[in-house]
Scaffold this motif. Structure first.
Motif, PDB file in Angstrom:
ATOM      1  N   GLN A  25       0.686  -1.188   0.114  1.00 16.12           N
ATOM      2  CA  GLN A  25       0.057  -0.004  -0.019  1.00 16.12           C
ATOM      3  C   GLN A  25       0.759   1.255   0.139  1.00 16.12           C
ATOM      4  O   GLN A  25       2.002   1.206   0.548  1.00 16.12           O
ATOM      5  N   LEU A  26       0.351   2.308  -0.796  1.00 13.61           N
ATOM      6  CA  LEU A  26       1.133   3.590  -0.791  1.00 13.61           C
ATOM      7  C   LEU A  26       0.204   4.517  -0.378  1.00 13.61           C
ATOM      8  O   LEU A  26      -0.902   4.630  -0.620  1.00 13.61           O
ATOM      9  N   GLU A  27       0.687   5.517   1.043  1.00 15.58           N
ATOM     10  CA  GLU A  27       0.003   6.533   1.522  1.00 15.58           C
ATOM     11  C   GLU A  27       0.971   7.646   1.602  1.00 15.58           C
ATOM     12  O   GLU A  27       2.299   7.465   1.392  1.00 15.58           O
ATOM     13  N   PHE A  28       0.493   8.982   1.750  1.00 16.44           N
ATOM     14  CA  PHE A  28       1.267  10.092   1.663  1.00 16.44           C
ATOM     15  C   PHE A  28       1.356  10.394   3.209  1.00 16.44           C
ATOM     16  O   PHE A  28       0.553  10.316   3.897  1.00 16.44           O
ATOM     17  N   GLU A  29       2.479  10.883   3.251  1.00 18.77           N
ATOM     18  CA  GLU A  29       2.632  11.646   4.731  1.00 18.77           C
ATOM     19  C   GLU A  29       1.933  12.897   4.966  1.00 18.77           C
ATOM     20  O   GLU A  29       1.628  13.477   3.813  1.00 18.77           O
ATOM     21  N   PRO A  30       1.381  12.999   6.062  1.00 19.36           N
ATOM     22  CA  PRO A  30       0.689  14.251   6.279  1.00 19.36           C
ATOM     23  C   PRO A  30       1.304  15.639   5.849  1.00 19.36           C
ATOM     24  O   PRO A  30       2.354  15.647   6.394  1.00 19.36           O
ATOM     25  N   ALA A  31       0.585  16.520   5.206  1.00 21.59           N
ATOM     26  CA  ALA A  31       1.435  17.883   5.047  1.00 21.59           C
ATOM     27  C   ALA A  31       1.165  18.821   5.992  1.00 21.59           C
ATOM     28  O   ALA A  31       1.823  19.819   6.253  1.00 21.59           O
ATOM     29  N   GLU A  32       0.013  18.697   6.693  1.00 22.09           N
ATOM     30  CA  GLU A  32      -0.352  19.788   7.951  1.00 22.09           C
ATOM     31  C   GLU A  32      -0.976  18.686   8.983  1.00 22.09           C
ATOM     32  O   GLU A  32      -1.474  17.649   8.829  1.00 22.09           O
ATOM     33  N   ALA A  33      -0.886  19.362  10.157  1.00 18.72           N
ATOM     34  CA  ALA A  33      -1.441  18.775  11.395  1.00 18.72           C
ATOM     35  C   ALA A  33      -2.941  19.031  11.322  1.00 18.72           C
ATOM     36  O   ALA A  33      -3.491  19.758  10.695  1.00 18.72           O
ATOM     37  N   LYS A  34      -3.287  17.780  11.939  1.00 15.05           N
ATOM     38  CA  LYS A  34      -5.010  17.716  11.971  1.00 15.05           C
ATOM     39  C   LYS A  34      -5.419  18.796  13.200  1.00 15.05           C
ATOM     40  O   LYS A  34      -4.867  18.653  14.212  1.00 15.05           O
ATOM     41  N   LYS A  35      -6.635  19.411  12.829  1.00 14.91           N
ATOM     42  CA  LYS A  35      -7.017  20.158  13.930  1.00 14.91           C
ATOM     43  C   LYS A  35      -8.729  19.842  14.158  1.00 14.91           C
ATOM     44  O   LYS A  35      -9.230  19.622  13.414  1.00 14.91           O
ATOM     45  N   ARG A  49      -4.778  14.721   0.313  1.00 18.55           N
ATOM     46  CA  ARG A  49      -4.016  13.576   0.129  1.00 18.55           C
ATOM     47  C   ARG A  49      -3.975  12.527   1.037  1.00 18.55           C
ATOM     48  O   ARG A  49      -3.814  11.383   0.882  1.00 18.55           O
ATOM     49  N   ASP A  50      -4.296  12.803   2.282  1.00 14.93           N
ATOM     50  CA  ASP A  50      -4.690  11.889   3.349  1.00 14.93           C
ATOM     51  C   ASP A  50      -5.681  10.903   3.194  1.00 14.93           C
ATOM     52  O   ASP A  50      -5.710   9.895   3.660  1.00 14.93           O
ATOM     53  N   GLN A  51      -6.421  11.050   2.094  1.00  8.91           N
ATOM     54  CA  GLN A  51      -7.636  10.268   1.832  1.00  8.91           C
ATOM     55  C   GLN A  51      -7.157   9.333   0.917  1.00  8.91           C
ATOM     56  O   GLN A  51      -8.062   8.349   0.203  1.00  8.91           O
ATOM     57  N   VAL A  52      -5.974   9.411   0.013  1.00  4.87           N
ATOM     58  CA  VAL A  52      -5.694   8.652  -0.946  1.00  4.87           C
ATOM     59  C   VAL A  52      -4.891   7.337  -0.615  1.00  4.87           C
ATOM     60  O   VAL A  52      -3.931   7.655   0.047  1.00  4.87           O
ATOM     61  N   ARG A  53      -5.199   6.221  -1.148  1.00  7.75           N
ATOM     62  CA  ARG A  53      -4.326   5.122  -0.706  1.00  7.75           C
ATOM     63  C   ARG A  53      -4.348   4.087  -1.961  1.00  7.75           C
ATOM     64  O   ARG A  53      -5.424   3.632  -2.435  1.00  7.75           O
TER      65      ARG A  53
END
Length: 93
Positions: A25-35, A49-53
């Motif tokens: 599986q390929l996932e992207f590193e988070p670009a910003e923190a969740k709030k 990009r957090d939704q793409v797998r």
């Protein structure tokens, strides 16, 4: 430039078999923190990009895809599978 993580899917805690654990599986590193959202309180961010797998049959196929797109990537090796062999009688020792 996005950074991707490539890893082999672990077995789910509710899973007894090994269905789809051979896929990578390929996932992207988070670009910003969740709030937290002020209205609902749910955690979220503007990073879509957090939704793409993406799933691949082999790690090399995922690496080739990242290189073709020009993305940096990190391959997380699959953990070694160890079997704990015991008999039913061992439960009563």
């Amino acid at each position: 430039m996005p950074t991707a993580r490539i890893f082999q899917r672990p077995k789910n805690a509710m899973q007894s078999g090994r269905y789809r654990t051979d896929r990578w599986q390929l996932e992207f590193e988070p670009a910003e923190a969740k709030k937290p959202d002020p209205l609902t309180g749910w955690a979220g961010s503007g990073d879509t990009r957090d939704q793409v797998r993406l799933g691949f049959p082999t790690s090399q196929a995922a690496i080739d895809y990242c290189e073709k797109q020009g993305w940096t990537y990190t391959v997380i090796p699959a953990p070694e599978k160890t079997l704990k062999l015991q008999s039913y009688a061992d439960n009563f020792r």
